[in-house]
Design an enzyme around this catalytic site. Sequence first.
Site, PDB file in Angstrom:
ATOM      1  N   LYS A 244      -7.759 -16.303  15.531  1.00 31.59           N
ATOM      2  CA  LYS A 244      -7.790 -15.686  13.446  1.00 31.59           C
ATOM      3  C   LYS A 244      -9.301 -15.124  13.572  1.00 31.59           C
ATOM      4  CE  LYS A 244      -3.579 -18.146  12.704  1.00 31.59           C
ATOM      5  NZ  LYS A 244      -2.893 -19.349  11.657  1.00 31.59           N
TER       6      LYS A 244
ATOM      7  N   ASP B 296       3.138 -14.134  12.347  1.00 34.19           N
ATOM      8  CA  ASP B 296       1.644 -15.334  11.298  1.00 34.19           C
ATOM      9  C   ASP B 296       0.654 -14.118  11.282  1.00 34.19           C
ATOM     10  OD1 ASP B 296      -1.088 -16.273  10.953  1.00 34.19           O
ATOM     11  OD2 ASP B 296       0.072 -18.401  12.323  1.00 34.19           O
TER      12      ASP B 296
ATOM     13  N   HIS C 133      -2.984   9.538  -1.777  1.00 31.80           N
ATOM     14  CA  HIS C 133      -2.961   8.614  -1.592  1.00 31.80           C
ATOM     15  C   HIS C 133      -2.786   8.578  -3.474  1.00 31.80           C
ATOM     16  CE1 HIS C 133      -3.141   5.320   0.639  1.00 31.80           C
ATOM     17  NE2 HIS C 133      -3.535   6.561   1.994  1.00 31.80           N
TER      18      HIS C 133
ATOM     19  N   GLU D  67       0.855  -1.030  -0.588  1.00 31.31           N
ATOM     20  CA  GLU D  67      -0.274  -0.065  -0.051  1.00 31.31           C
ATOM     21  C   GLU D  67       0.847   1.348  -0.071  1.00 31.31           C
ATOM     22  OE1 GLU D  67      -4.234   2.369   2.161  1.00 31.31           O
ATOM     23  OE2 GLU D  67      -2.486   0.820   3.541  1.00 31.31           O
TER      24      GLU D  67
HETATM   25  C1  LIG Z   1       1.669  10.699   2.695  1.00 33.87           C
HETATM   26  C2  LIG Z   1       2.369  11.749   3.946  1.00 33.87           C
HETATM   27  C3  LIG Z   1       2.889  11.279   5.100  1.00 33.87           C
HETATM   28  C4  LIG Z   1       2.840  13.433   2.997  1.00 33.87           C
HETATM   29  O1  LIG Z   1       2.746  14.296   3.928  1.00 33.87           O
HETATM   30  P1  LIG Z   1       3.130  15.807   3.937  1.00 33.87           P
HETATM   31  O2  LIG Z   1       2.832  16.105   5.347  1.00 33.87           O
HETATM   32  O3  LIG Z   1       2.901  16.182   3.339  1.00 33.87           O
HETATM   33  O4  LIG Z   1       4.795  15.102   4.029  1.00 33.87           O
HETATM   34  P2  LIG Z   1       5.953  16.041   3.947  1.00 33.87           P
HETATM   35  O5  LIG Z   1       6.654  15.487   2.521  1.00 33.87           O
HETATM   36  O6  LIG Z   1       6.208  17.112   4.486  1.00 33.87           O
HETATM   37  O7  LIG Z   1       7.369  15.213   5.055  1.00 33.87           O
HETATM   38  C5  LIG Z   1       6.620  14.767   6.705  1.00 33.87           C
HETATM   39  C6  LIG Z   1       7.263  13.535   6.924  1.00 33.87           C
HETATM   40  O8  LIG Z   1       6.596  12.992   6.644  1.00 33.87           O
HETATM   41  C7  LIG Z   1       7.265  11.826   6.020  1.00 33.87           C
HETATM   42  N1  LIG Z   1       7.282  11.341   4.750  1.00 33.87           N
HETATM   43  C8  LIG Z   1       6.870  11.727   4.004  1.00 33.87           C
HETATM   44  N2  LIG Z   1       7.335  11.170   2.895  1.00 33.87           N
HETATM   45  C9  LIG Z   1       8.074  10.013   2.615  1.00 33.87           C
HETATM   46  C10 LIG Z   1       8.131   9.361   2.055  1.00 33.87           C
HETATM   47  N3  LIG Z   1       7.869   8.949   0.667  1.00 33.87           N
HETATM   48  N4  LIG Z   1       9.170   8.229   2.659  1.00 33.87           N
HETATM   49  C11 LIG Z   1       9.194   8.385   3.796  1.00 33.87           C
HETATM   50  N5  LIG Z   1       8.507   9.144   4.774  1.00 33.87           N
HETATM   51  C12 LIG Z   1       7.832   9.951   4.294  1.00 33.87           C
HETATM   52  C13 LIG Z   1       8.810  11.490   7.054  1.00 33.87           C
HETATM   53  O9  LIG Z   1       9.029  11.449   8.587  1.00 33.87           O
HETATM   54  C14 LIG Z   1       8.765  13.189   6.841  1.00 33.87           C
HETATM   55  O10 LIG Z   1       8.924  13.603   7.693  1.00 33.87           O
HETATM   56  P3  LIG Z   1      10.639  13.943   7.611  1.00 33.87           P
HETATM   57  O11 LIG Z   1      11.916  12.288   8.685  1.00 33.87           O
HETATM   58  O12 LIG Z   1      11.587  14.055   6.730  1.00 33.87           O
HETATM   59  O13 LIG Z   1      10.655  15.056   8.848  1.00 33.87           O
HETATM   60  C15 LIG Z   1       0.839  12.618   4.328  1.00 33.87           C
HETATM   61  O14 LIG Z   1      -0.492  13.080   3.436  1.00 33.87           O
HETATM   62  C16 LIG Z   1      -0.395  10.701   4.422  1.00 33.87           C
HETATM   63  O15 LIG Z   1       0.707  10.846   5.543  1.00 33.87           O
HETATM   64  N6  LIG Z   1      -1.475  10.608   4.908  1.00 33.87           N
HETATM   65  C17 LIG Z   1      -1.856  10.249   5.230  1.00 33.87           C
HETATM   66  C18 LIG Z   1      -2.202   8.716   4.493  1.00 33.87           C
HETATM   67  C19 LIG Z   1      -2.324   6.771   5.181  1.00 33.87           C
HETATM   68  O16 LIG Z   1      -2.104   7.254   6.410  1.00 33.87           O
HETATM   69  N7  LIG Z   1      -2.856   6.485   4.410  1.00 33.87           N
HETATM   70  C20 LIG Z   1      -2.794   4.828   5.012  1.00 33.87           C
HETATM   71  C21 LIG Z   1      -3.808   4.326   4.606  1.00 33.87           C
HETATM   72  S1  LIG Z   1      -5.656   4.747   4.589  1.00 33.87           S
HETATM   73  C22 LIG Z   1      -6.167   3.259   4.989  1.00 33.87           C
HETATM   74  O17 LIG Z   1      -5.532   1.756   4.177  1.00 33.87           O
HETATM   75  C23 LIG Z   1      -7.190   2.538   5.397  1.00 33.87           C
HETATM   76  C24 LIG Z   1      -8.832   3.610   5.977  1.00 33.87           C
HETATM   77  C25 LIG Z   1      -8.219   5.141   5.306  1.00 33.87           C
HETATM   78  O18 LIG Z   1      -9.331   2.801   4.423  1.00 33.87           O
HETATM   79  C26 LIG Z   1      -8.728   2.994   6.923  1.00 33.87           C
HETATM   80  C27 LIG Z   1      -9.976   4.558   7.813  1.00 33.87           C
HETATM   81  O19 LIG Z   1     -11.464   4.477   6.751  1.00 33.87           O
HETATM   82  O20 LIG Z   1      -9.625   5.253   8.127  1.00 33.87           O
HETATM   83  N1  LIG Z   2      -1.224 -25.470  16.428  1.00 32.85           N
HETATM   84  C1  LIG Z   2      -2.027 -24.530  15.976  1.00 32.85           C
HETATM   85  O1  LIG Z   2      -2.857 -24.782  16.200  1.00 32.85           O
HETATM   86  C2  LIG Z   2      -1.423 -23.715  15.722  1.00 32.85           C
HETATM   87  C3  LIG Z   2       0.425 -22.864  15.140  1.00 32.85           C
HETATM   88  N2  LIG Z   2       0.408 -22.050  15.043  1.00 32.85           N
HETATM   89  C4  LIG Z   2       1.485 -22.098  14.120  1.00 32.85           C
HETATM   90  O2  LIG Z   2       2.615 -21.938  14.970  1.00 32.85           O
HETATM   91  C5  LIG Z   2       4.194 -21.634  15.074  1.00 32.85           C
HETATM   92  C6  LIG Z   2       3.963 -20.453  16.474  1.00 32.85           C
HETATM   93  O3  LIG Z   2       3.811 -21.423  18.029  1.00 32.85           O
HETATM   94  P1  LIG Z   2       5.427 -21.205  18.585  1.00 32.85           P
HETATM   95  O4  LIG Z   2       4.588 -21.921  19.574  1.00 32.85           O
HETATM   96  O5  LIG Z   2       5.350 -19.828  18.813  1.00 32.85           O
HETATM   97  O6  LIG Z   2       6.099 -21.938  17.750  1.00 32.85           O
HETATM   98  P2  LIG Z   2       6.955 -23.146  17.473  1.00 32.85           P
HETATM   99  O7  LIG Z   2       6.512 -24.282  17.766  1.00 32.85           O
HETATM  100  O8  LIG Z   2       8.088 -22.290  16.436  1.00 32.85           O
HETATM  101  O9  LIG Z   2       7.756 -22.566  19.016  1.00 32.85           O
HETATM  102  C7  LIG Z   2       8.291 -22.436  19.865  1.00 32.85           C
HETATM  103  C8  LIG Z   2       9.786 -23.169  20.788  1.00 32.85           C
HETATM  104  O10 LIG Z   2      10.966 -22.155  20.855  1.00 32.85           O
HETATM  105  C9  LIG Z   2      11.311 -22.444  22.203  1.00 32.85           C
HETATM  106  N3  LIG Z   2      12.007 -21.809  22.747  1.00 32.85           N
HETATM  107  C10 LIG Z   2      13.054 -21.159  22.626  1.00 32.85           C
HETATM  108  N4  LIG Z   2      13.547 -19.707  23.405  1.00 32.85           N
HETATM  109  C11 LIG Z   2      12.596 -19.779  23.773  1.00 32.85           C
HETATM  110  C12 LIG Z   2      12.353 -18.149  24.282  1.00 32.85           C
HETATM  111  N5  LIG Z   2      12.648 -17.348  24.511  1.00 32.85           N
HETATM  112  N6  LIG Z   2      11.218 -18.132  24.809  1.00 32.85           N
HETATM  113  C13 LIG Z   2       9.883 -19.070  24.102  1.00 32.85           C
HETATM  114  N7  LIG Z   2       9.512 -19.978  23.495  1.00 32.85           N
HETATM  115  C14 LIG Z   2      11.389 -20.725  23.440  1.00 32.85           C
HETATM  116  C15 LIG Z   2      10.025 -22.977  23.410  1.00 32.85           C
HETATM  117  O11 LIG Z   2      10.457 -24.604  23.150  1.00 32.85           O
HETATM  118  P3  LIG Z   2       9.948 -25.240  24.848  1.00 32.85           P
HETATM  119  O12 LIG Z   2       8.385 -25.076  25.248  1.00 32.85           O
HETATM  120  O13 LIG Z   2      10.498 -26.694  24.040  1.00 32.85           O
HETATM  121  O14 LIG Z   2      10.305 -24.717  25.625  1.00 32.85           O
HETATM  122  C16 LIG Z   2       9.796 -22.888  22.102  1.00 32.85           C
HETATM  123  O15 LIG Z   2       8.002 -23.418  22.392  1.00 32.85           O
HETATM  124  C17 LIG Z   2       3.808 -20.852  13.920  1.00 32.85           C
HETATM  125  O16 LIG Z   2       4.104 -21.356  12.933  1.00 32.85           O
HETATM  126  C18 LIG Z   2       1.570 -20.315  13.318  1.00 32.85           C
HETATM  127  O17 LIG Z   2       1.756 -20.474  12.050  1.00 32.85           O
HETATM  128  C19 LIG Z   2      -0.472 -20.778  14.394  1.00 32.85           C
HETATM  129  C20 LIG Z   2      -1.483 -20.778  15.158  1.00 32.85           C
HETATM  130  C21 LIG Z   2      -2.846 -21.929  15.489  1.00 32.85           C
END
Ligand SMILES: CC(C)(COP(=O)([O-])OP(=O)([O-])OC[C@H]1O[C@@H](n2cnc3c(N)ncnc32)[C@H](O)[C@@H]1OP(=O)([O-])[O-])[C@@H](O)C(=O)NCCC(=O)NCCSC(=O)C[C@@](C)(O)CC(=O)[O-]
Ligand SMILES: NC(=O)C1=CN([C@@H]2O[C@H](COP(=O)(O)OP(=O)(O)OC[C@H]3O[C@@H](n4cnc5c(N)ncnc54)[C@H](OP(=O)(O)O)[C@@H]3O)[C@@H](O)[C@H]2O)C=CC1
Length: 402
Positions: free
Chosen positions: A227, A302, A397, A98
Amino acid sequence: MDTDELVTAVEDGDLRLHELEQHADADVATAARRRLLADETGADLETTGAYAFDAAAAEPNIENMVGAAQVPMGVVGPVAVDGAAVAGEPYLPLATTEGALVASVNRGCAAMRAAAGATARVLKNAMTRAPVFRVEGVAEASETAAWVRDNADRLAATAESTTGHGELRDVTPYVVGDNVFLRFAYDTKDAMGMNMATIATEAACETVESETPANLVALSGNLCSDKKPAAINSVEGRGRTVAADVVLPREVVEGYFGTTPEAISEANTRKNLVGSAKAGSLGFNAHAANTVAAAFLATGQDIAQVVEGSNAITTADVRDGHLYASLTIASLELGTVGGGTKLPTQREGLDVVGVRGGGNPPGTNADALAEVITTAALAGELSLLGALASNHLASAHEELGR
Ligand SMILES: CC(C)(COP(=O)([O-])OP(=O)([O-])OC[C@H]1O[C@@H](n2cnc3c(N)ncnc32)[C@H](O)[C@@H]1OP(=O)([O-])[O-])[C@@H](O)C(=O)NCCC(=O)NCCSC(=O)C[C@@](C)(O)CC(=O)[O-]
Ligand SMILES: NC(=O)C1=CN([C@@H]2O[C@H](COP(=O)(O)OP(=O)(O)OC[C@H]3O[C@@H](n4cnc5c(N)ncnc54)[C@H](OP(=O)(O)O)[C@@H]3O)[C@@H](O)[C@H]2O)C=CC1
């Protein structure tokens, strides 16, 4: 066998498509499968096959592998956050398709840096699995629930015997007629923990079945709830419950967002609170799922659990002329060990944040990642609210997203 031999064996019916790794290394098997799929469908899979890691590294993560889906990755930051676990001011990689999303979150991060930075804390850590049991009726259901409440320590000992890291924190019974659900909640340390919790709960279920009239029907009874959109996760939490907040001085709001604290607060109330209430939404936010999804892709989480990551409430209020804003995500399910976090690209993503692998003490790396993602999601909330309040959403956008 080489690629040609594998292809011929499948075409002759001597091998099934998912059996190729038994006769060749993972990259050769993947290439043969890709060629068969390309021949069958007419699709050109050249880019799909141009992946940059050993297919063997992905064997625990994928079956019938044909290549990799490559998603562009950007970066935001530094993320200025005072957390209980996070160290320094890390960058956060975001993988998305996006346009404008990375720029938006980055703008919010820049505004936070221009202020005194944000604060974030993990409030709760509880990965859940809730099996469903059959009983004769409500009398047996009540008896089972009472036994579970009285024997939590015994269930914890059994569950924890399956893991070196997981700790059972709570088991809550829920009764619906002749159904008993037990919602097991674990501290899974640095693992997201779904495999860990499922294995531990299976062991505990054997004890429940041997000591009560209940019979296990399904190890996951959907009260977990994994999920799927579910109010229980919004209220009780699942995985990590995380909050971040920030105070943006008026001049920072005006400078970065071209609007005022009052306008952002009003947009938040009317959109995120009233609009979400009217829509019957579980998420009272603008687009927390955007940052969560992009961070999940970049760090090996995940991706289906973005559903729970959208259970978040954004607040925005004017305080002494400045803007106070917060984001609380009820159910952020992530890890820094296990699952997709072991894949090479995703490990690099975790390295960018400085949280690859197990933390010291265990759990602190996943806590730190949760604090950073929640802070970045708050930055995204502020930027989008700012764009809406100043009427810049469509133009942003048009410029960056098309
Ligand atoms: C696009 C901006 C940021 C422009 O905004 P701007 O103010 O014109 O940007 P700017 O050129 O003045 O720069 C300000 C800062 O923005 C950053 N920035 C600026 N440009 C860049 C770039 N190219 N790459 C990386 N960073 C950038 C950067 O941090 C910069 O600061 P600096 O670091 O320069 O001091 C602004 O218009 C904006 O944020 N708009 C909103 C867009 C948005 O949030 N979209 C989200 C997705 S929408 C969606 O999926 C969900 C929705 C909408 O349906 C959910 C709902 O129902 O609400
Ligand atoms: N089974 C299910 O129903 C589902 C499975 N998944 C999948 O499960 C996976 C994630 O499961 P998850 O259990 O997190 O991972 P893993 O099955 O990969 O197991 C992680 C293991 O790492 C070991 N471990 C080593 N160091 C650490 C630490 N610092 N902290 C915690 N554990 C450590 C633990 O072993 P030990 O326990 O022996 O100590 C732990 O069980 C993903 O791939 C996901 O997509 C997602 C949803 C449902």
